[in-house]
Scaffold this motif. Structure first.
Motif, PDB file in Angstrom:
ATOM      1  N   LYS A 102       0.886  -1.337  -0.002  1.00  0.00           N
ATOM      2  CA  LYS A 102       0.105   0.017  -0.033  1.00  0.00           C
ATOM      3  C   LYS A 102       0.935   1.280   0.058  1.00  0.00           C
ATOM      4  N   HIS A 103       0.359   2.405  -0.441  1.00  0.00           N
ATOM      5  CA  HIS A 103       0.858   3.559  -0.142  1.00  0.00           C
ATOM      6  C   HIS A 103       1.357   3.729   1.060  1.00  0.00           C
ATOM      7  N   LEU A 104       2.597   4.446   1.073  1.00  0.00           N
ATOM      8  CA  LEU A 104       3.035   4.571   2.452  1.00  0.00           C
ATOM      9  C   LEU A 104       3.198   3.313   3.435  1.00  0.00           C
ATOM     10  N   ALA A 105       3.571   2.272   2.848  1.00  0.00           N
ATOM     11  CA  ALA A 105       3.571   0.774   3.529  1.00  0.00           C
ATOM     12  C   ALA A 105       4.608   1.049   4.712  1.00  0.00           C
ATOM     13  N   GLY A 106       4.186   0.494   5.758  1.00  0.00           N
ATOM     14  CA  GLY A 106       5.140   0.343   6.936  1.00  0.00           C
ATOM     15  C   GLY A 106       5.053   1.518   7.937  1.00  0.00           C
ATOM     16  N   LEU A 107       4.259   2.330   7.478  1.00  0.00           N
ATOM     17  CA  LEU A 107       4.127   3.874   8.304  1.00  0.00           C
ATOM     18  C   LEU A 107       3.046   3.427   9.339  1.00  0.00           C
ATOM     19  N   TRP A 108       2.757   4.155  10.525  1.00  0.00           N
ATOM     20  CA  TRP A 108       1.818   3.809  11.086  1.00  0.00           C
ATOM     21  C   TRP A 108       0.689   4.936  10.820  1.00  0.00           C
ATOM     22  N   GLU A 109      -0.640   4.780  10.974  1.00  0.00           N
ATOM     23  CA  GLU A 109      -1.470   5.741  10.772  1.00  0.00           C
ATOM     24  C   GLU A 109      -2.938   5.656  11.730  1.00  0.00           C
ATOM     25  N   PHE A 110      -3.918   6.423  11.689  1.00  0.00           N
ATOM     26  CA  PHE A 110      -5.067   6.492  12.185  1.00  0.00           C
ATOM     27  C   PHE A 110      -5.992   5.789  11.397  1.00  0.00           C
ATOM     28  N   PRO A 111      -6.726   4.802  11.713  1.00  0.00           N
ATOM     29  CA  PRO A 111      -7.696   3.858  10.772  1.00  0.00           C
ATOM     30  C   PRO A 111      -8.570   4.597   9.893  1.00  0.00           C
ATOM     31  N   GLY A 112      -8.938   4.196   9.005  1.00  0.00           N
ATOM     32  CA  GLY A 112      -9.852   4.850   8.072  1.00  0.00           C
ATOM     33  C   GLY A 112      -9.609   4.499   6.557  1.00  0.00           C
ATOM     34  N   GLY A 113     -10.537   5.164   5.792  1.00  0.00           N
ATOM     35  CA  GLY A 113     -10.285   4.766   4.329  1.00  0.00           C
ATOM     36  C   GLY A 113     -11.063   5.811   3.395  1.00  0.00           C
ATOM     37  N   LYS A 114     -11.194   5.526   2.267  1.00  0.00           N
ATOM     38  CA  LYS A 114     -11.639   6.232   1.048  1.00  0.00           C
ATOM     39  C   LYS A 114     -13.254   6.305   1.370  1.00  0.00           C
ATOM     40  N   LEU A 130      -1.336   9.252  24.006  1.00  0.00           N
ATOM     41  CA  LEU A 130      -1.276  10.230  22.930  1.00  0.00           C
ATOM     42  C   LEU A 130       0.145  11.205  23.123  1.00  0.00           C
ATOM     43  N   SER A 131       0.862  10.956  24.381  1.00  0.00           N
ATOM     44  CA  SER A 131       1.973  11.606  24.676  1.00  0.00           C
ATOM     45  C   SER A 131       3.101  10.710  24.063  1.00  0.00           C
ATOM     46  N   GLN A 132       2.844   9.656  23.497  1.00  0.00           N
ATOM     47  CA  GLN A 132       3.894   8.909  22.911  1.00  0.00           C
ATOM     48  C   GLN A 132       3.842   8.549  21.348  1.00  0.00           C
ATOM     49  N   LEU A 133       2.749   9.260  20.714  1.00  0.00           N
ATOM     50  CA  LEU A 133       2.516   9.176  19.401  1.00  0.00           C
ATOM     51  C   LEU A 133       3.818   9.497  18.413  1.00  0.00           C
ATOM     52  N   ASP A 134       4.511  10.597  19.011  1.00  0.00           N
ATOM     53  CA  ASP A 134       5.889  10.919  18.382  1.00  0.00           C
ATOM     54  C   ASP A 134       6.851   9.788  18.189  1.00  0.00           C
ATOM     55  N   LYS A 135       6.992   8.679  18.997  1.00  0.00           N
ATOM     56  CA  LYS A 135       7.828   7.698  18.755  1.00  0.00           C
ATOM     57  C   LYS A 135       7.430   6.752  17.727  1.00  0.00           C
ATOM     58  N   TYR A 136       6.271   6.959  16.918  1.00  0.00           N
ATOM     59  CA  TYR A 136       6.150   6.049  15.996  1.00  0.00           C
ATOM     60  C   TYR A 136       6.189   6.911  14.602  1.00  0.00           C
ATOM     61  N   SER A 137       6.485   6.201  13.504  1.00  0.00           N
ATOM     62  CA  SER A 137       6.424   6.921  12.018  1.00  0.00           C
ATOM     63  C   SER A 137       5.321   7.007  11.359  1.00  0.00           C
ATOM     64  N   PHE A 138       4.875   7.978  11.422  1.00  0.00           N
ATOM     65  CA  PHE A 138       3.519   8.420  10.546  1.00  0.00           C
ATOM     66  C   PHE A 138       3.668   8.895   9.253  1.00  0.00           C
ATOM     67  N   PRO A 139       2.773   8.958   8.343  1.00  0.00           N
ATOM     68  CA  PRO A 139       2.956   9.941   7.027  1.00  0.00           C
ATOM     69  C   PRO A 139       2.925  11.135   7.537  1.00  0.00           C
ATOM     70  N   GLU A 140       3.284  12.115   6.636  1.00  0.00           N
ATOM     71  CA  GLU A 140       3.285  13.700   6.614  1.00  0.00           C
ATOM     72  C   GLU A 140       1.984  14.314   7.283  1.00  0.00           C
ATOM     73  N   ALA A 141       0.851  13.565   6.631  1.00  0.00           N
ATOM     74  CA  ALA A 141      -0.484  14.276   6.795  1.00  0.00           C
ATOM     75  C   ALA A 141      -0.854  13.845   8.048  1.00  0.00           C
ATOM     76  N   ASN A 142      -0.469  12.601   8.580  1.00  0.00           N
ATOM     77  CA  ASN A 142      -0.981  12.272   9.769  1.00  0.00           C
ATOM     78  C   ASN A 142      -0.382  13.220  11.107  1.00  0.00           C
ATOM     79  N   LYS A 143       0.881  13.795  10.559  1.00  0.00           N
ATOM     80  CA  LYS A 143       1.536  14.701  11.779  1.00  0.00           C
ATOM     81  C   LYS A 143       0.703  15.931  12.150  1.00  0.00           C
ATOM     82  N   GLU A 144      -0.333  16.442  11.239  1.00  0.00           N
ATOM     83  CA  GLU A 144      -1.105  17.435  11.629  1.00  0.00           C
ATOM     84  C   GLU A 144      -2.152  17.097  12.592  1.00  0.00           C
ATOM     85  N   ILE A 145      -2.533  15.889  12.449  1.00  0.00           N
ATOM     86  CA  ILE A 145      -3.688  15.093  13.382  1.00  0.00           C
ATOM     87  C   ILE A 145      -2.998  15.162  14.487  1.00  0.00           C
TER      88      ILE A 145
END
Length: 134
Positions: free
Chosen positions: A28-40, A108-123
């Motif tokens: 998938k696009h950006l495979a291996g990164l963490w994300e908040f669940p959801g979809g199109k 929540l205070s630990q989310l910066d320890k995970y690698s997220f896609p750029e768009a998720n960093k704003e979240i």
């Protein structure tokens, strides 16, 4: 010009206020990164309908309502995404990676320890401002 992919995103809190994140699977696009669940969001579908459908498909949970949180438009090199982000505090079922993806409940205070896609960093930044401000 690239088209915009409209995505319904859920920030799901459990009873201990941990947040559910999922690792994007290989292929998938950006495979291996963490994300908040959801979809199109599909044609003719509301954001709430898409969120309910996607979270049931991905995590085997049924959400009992959601609250609009933030909307983010982000340009990647190959596509633009419009993220409609909702917070969810009540759901039925026990979240599991129904599509083989790894899920994690994170502070929540630990989310910066995970690698997220750029768009998720704003979240994450918006969550920190909203929930960690004293």
């Amino acid at each position: 010009m690239t088209s915009t992919v409209h995505v319904a995103v859920g920030v799901i809190f459990d009873a201990q206020q941990k947040i559910c994140i999922a690792k994007r699977p290989e292929g998938k696009h950006l495979a291996g990164l963490w994300e908040f669940p959801g979809g199109k969001v599909e044609e003719g579908e509301s954001v709430q309908q898409a969120l309910k459908r996607e979270l049931y498909e991905e995590l085997a949970i049924t959400i009992n309502g959601s609250k609009e949180f933030i909307q983010i438009r982000h340009q990647y090199p190959t596509k633009t995404v419009l993220l409609d982000v909702h917070t969810i505090h009540q759901f039925d079922g026990e979240a599991s990676g129904s599509e083989g993806q790894v899920i994690q409940w994170a502070e929540l205070s630990q989310l910066d320890k995970y690698s997220f896609p750029e768009a998720n960093k704003e979240i994450i930044q918006a969550l920190l401002e909203r929930y960690l401000v004293s």
